[in-house]
Write a protein that holds these residues in place. Structure first.
Motif, short mmCIF file in Angstrom:
data_model
loop_
_atom_site.label_atom_id
_atom_site.label_comp_id
_atom_site.label_asym_id
_atom_site.label_seq_id
_atom_site.Cartn_x
_atom_site.Cartn_y
_atom_site.Cartn_z
N PRO A 72 -20.11 -31.88 10.13
CA PRO A 72 -19.11 -32.29 9.15
C PRO A 72 -17.77 -32.64 9.77
O PRO A 72 -17.05 -33.49 9.24
CB PRO A 72 -18.99 -31.09 8.21
N SER A 97 -19.28 -30.34 -0.47
CA SER A 97 -18.38 -30.19 0.67
C SER A 97 -17.14 -31.07 0.51
O SER A 97 -17.25 -32.29 0.32
CB SER A 97 -19.09 -30.59 1.97
N ASP A 154 -27.43 -31.77 7.86
CA ASP A 154 -26.44 -31.48 6.82
C ASP A 154 -26.19 -29.97 6.77
O ASP A 154 -27.01 -29.18 7.24
CB ASP A 154 -26.96 -31.94 5.46
N PHE A 155 -25.10 -29.58 6.17
CA PHE A 155 -24.73 -28.18 5.96
C PHE A 155 -24.65 -27.40 7.28
O PHE A 155 -25.07 -26.24 7.35
CB PHE A 155 -25.71 -27.48 4.99
N THR A 211 -30.68 -34.34 -0.11
CA THR A 211 -29.86 -33.35 0.59
C THR A 211 -28.48 -33.92 0.88
O THR A 211 -27.47 -33.23 0.76
CB THR A 211 -30.55 -32.89 1.90
N HIS A 212 -28.44 -35.21 1.26
CA HIS A 212 -27.14 -35.86 1.50
C HIS A 212 -26.28 -35.81 0.24
O HIS A 212 -25.08 -35.53 0.31
CB HIS A 212 -27.33 -37.31 1.93
N TRP A 255 -24.97 -32.29 -0.28
CA TRP A 255 -23.89 -31.98 0.67
C TRP A 255 -22.61 -32.70 0.26
O TRP A 255 -21.52 -32.13 0.28
CB TRP A 255 -24.34 -32.37 2.08
#
Length: 187
Positions: free
Chosen positions: A48, A86, A42-43, A78-79, A82
């Protein structure tokens, strides 16, 4: 040994999906066509763009009875973070599975052990839990969701039409092949 045509191995995880944390296991994937879409983290940068590409045509997959599951070694927390921060990731309507132990990534043979990250692996699983497509890309090479959709349609066609195969660049409605001695050397 290739994972192609093998049954998915048991796992238990938590996914972030539609504002909730939900349990996911190999049994969740059975009974319908599923795509398990591994990505490094992620990130990040390429990840992405890939997930956003899948999100843009997600409805086309669901029309075929296919569920998408994205997986990274990040946690489900964390998901969520994100997803909440985002613009691209906020479009995702499919489950984002957390694999912080790397067990799922290891089961699908995409775990980069020294980094604790997953390779860019794409797996198509049939309703019986058998892996029908395996594709692994280098970390710097992003995938194309429309090509994945074409391959899903081809795999579903072949499953529904024993004795027929789909040639290169086959698209829904186009001619297929019926392998036989008569075709040898004529294509």
């Amino acid at each position: 040994m290739s994972l192609l045509n093998t049954e998915i191995k048991p796992f238990s995880a938590t996914a972030y999906h539609q504002g909730e944390f939900v349990p996911v296991s190999e049994e969740t994937l059975k009974g319908k066509w599923s795509v398990v879409f591994f990505y490094p983290a992620d990130f990040t940068f390429v990840c992405p763009t890939e997930l956003g590409d899948v999100a843009d045509i997600y409805d086309e997959f669901t029309k075929l009875g296919v569920e998408i599951y994205s997986v990274s070694t990040d946690t489900h927390f964390t998901h969520k973070a994100w997803h909440d921060t985002s613009e691209t990731i906020s479009k995702l309507q499919f489950p984002m599975i957390g694999d912080p132990t790397g067990r799922i990534s290891h089961n699908f043979d995409v775990l980069i052990e020294e980094d604790g990250l997953a390779e860019r692996g794409t797996f198509l699983i049939d309703p019986e839990g058998k892996i029908k497509l395996v594709e692994i890309s280098d970390g710097g090479v992003g995938r194309d969701a429309s090509e994945l959709l074409r391959k899903v349609k081809a795999a579903q066609y072949v499953a529904a039409h024993p004795g027929e195969v789909c040639p290169a660049k086959w698209k829904e409605g186009e001619a297929t092949l019926s392998p036989s001695l008569d075709l040898v050397g004529k294509i």
